[in-house]
Write an enzyme that holds these catalytic residues in place. Sequence first.
Site, PDB file in Angstrom:
ATOM      1  N   CYS A   1       0.841  -1.208   0.000  1.00 13.84           N
ATOM      2  CA  CYS A   1       0.000   0.000   0.000  1.00 13.84           C
ATOM      3  C   CYS A   1       0.872   1.252   0.000  1.00 13.84           C
ATOM      4  O   CYS A   1       1.364   1.665   1.056  1.00 13.84           O
ATOM      5  CB  CYS A   1      -0.927  -0.010   1.208  1.00 13.84           C
ATOM      6  SG  CYS A   1      -1.950   1.474   1.334  1.00 13.84           S
TER       7      CYS A   1
ATOM      8  N   CYS B   1      -0.488   4.153   2.115  1.00 15.93           N
ATOM      9  CA  CYS B   1      -0.282   4.001   3.560  1.00 15.93           C
ATOM     10  C   CYS B   1       1.179   4.239   3.935  1.00 15.93           C
ATOM     11  O   CYS B   1       1.462   4.861   4.956  1.00 15.93           O
ATOM     12  CB  CYS B   1      -0.660   2.591   4.018  1.00 15.93           C
ATOM     13  SG  CYS B   1      -2.126   1.901   3.262  1.00 15.93           S
ATOM     14  N   ASP B   2       2.106   3.712   3.145  1.00 14.74           N
ATOM     15  CA  ASP B   2       3.508   3.652   3.585  1.00 14.74           C
ATOM     16  C   ASP B   2       4.462   4.545   2.793  1.00 14.74           C
ATOM     17  O   ASP B   2       5.642   4.660   3.155  1.00 14.74           O
ATOM     18  CB  ASP B   2       4.018   2.199   3.482  1.00 14.74           C
ATOM     19  CG  ASP B   2       3.195   1.258   4.348  1.00 14.74           C
ATOM     20  OD1 ASP B   2       2.728   1.703   5.410  1.00 14.74           O
ATOM     21  OD2 ASP B   2       3.010   0.092   3.952  1.00 14.74           O
TER      22      ASP B   2
END
Length: 332
Positions: free
Chosen positions: A153, A156-157
Amino acid sequence: MSPADSPRNAEVGRDGPGAAAATAVWDLLVVGAGPAGLAATIYAARAGLRTSVLERGVPGGQMATADWVENYPGFPEGVAGVELGLKMEEQARRFGVTFLTADAGATGLQLAGSDKTVAGQRARAVVVATGSRPRRLGLPGEDRLAGRGVSYCATCDGAFFRGKRVAVIGGGDSAVTEAAFLAKLAAKVFVVHRRDGFRAAPTLVERVRALGNVELRLGRVPVSIEGSGGVEALVLREAAGGEAGAREERLELDGVFIYVGTDPETGFLKGKVDLDRAGYVITDEEMRTSVPRVYAAGDVRVKGLRQVVTAVADGAVAAMTAEKDLAALAQG
Ligand code: NAP
């Protein structure tokens, strides 16, 4: 109790254990709060069905992990996946849909018969909209370094890799879209794909090719991910020529983002509804599964085009079919 004389959504009350405990039988229980599930709840609640949606995580599904959705009609500049998810959730809440947090596979699942039971909730009809999850590659080092440089992701990261070197593995829309996102943060992005041609839309590919800090590694298969405390390198091999004699390359990296497709979230449905060989739910055009008053919508079902817009359409069709079937049942 027919849909016509069931309690209206205004009476359902607030989310949480109190609302759940007060529930006798939902007209419609939707499993999964991605775009398909949320659209189903909006249509069902507007049609007067007492509707709840069960989600084990946060609403939005896979869509919420997409940095930017460019092709959902009504947003000419595009929209962040997470924002689209929040708007859909807000709309569902406005129609009185009850949100419940639970894992559909955790406790006894009963889909056959007149009353369905999912995670202790009883319902007269169920829409399965559990979507899919990122596929693992199964590379040496992948599991060990997941969360320590290996990610599925970018939204997200990605922020952890500002100014660093990363690789994106895959040649579909997700890999190319997320490579473009990562190129805004990272110093260098390698896109590793096993073939010379991309599966992704040509416009997306052209945009990524034009970026100065993106390098393509085509015709290369990933062999292993190396690192002790975190990712240090990705080893690639030329796809042509087989394993013996093919040249290897070791890319020194800080992060590896894997976008090689998805698998359906249907483990809990095995033996309960008909699935195809890959595990996707088989439905008819009206989203009916092999079990009466159990429907499937979105990425979880067998279909040709998996997009937010087709997920939303499936959700609407599933809800309207459920409403029709419940009304027919009430009339005997
Ligand atoms: P996908 O389209 O299935 O692409 C998966 C990619 O991973 C393919 O390029 C495939 O290679 C590669 N791959 C699969 N297994 C591999 C392996 N073992 N080793 C190396 N590479 C491997 O998956 P996706 O990109 O996640 O997209 C899923 C769906 O969502 C698609 O329908 C897509 O159109 C949609 N989507 C749309 C958008 C958008 O419209 N903006 C954004 C994201 C996703 P091959 O090509 O060689 O098979």
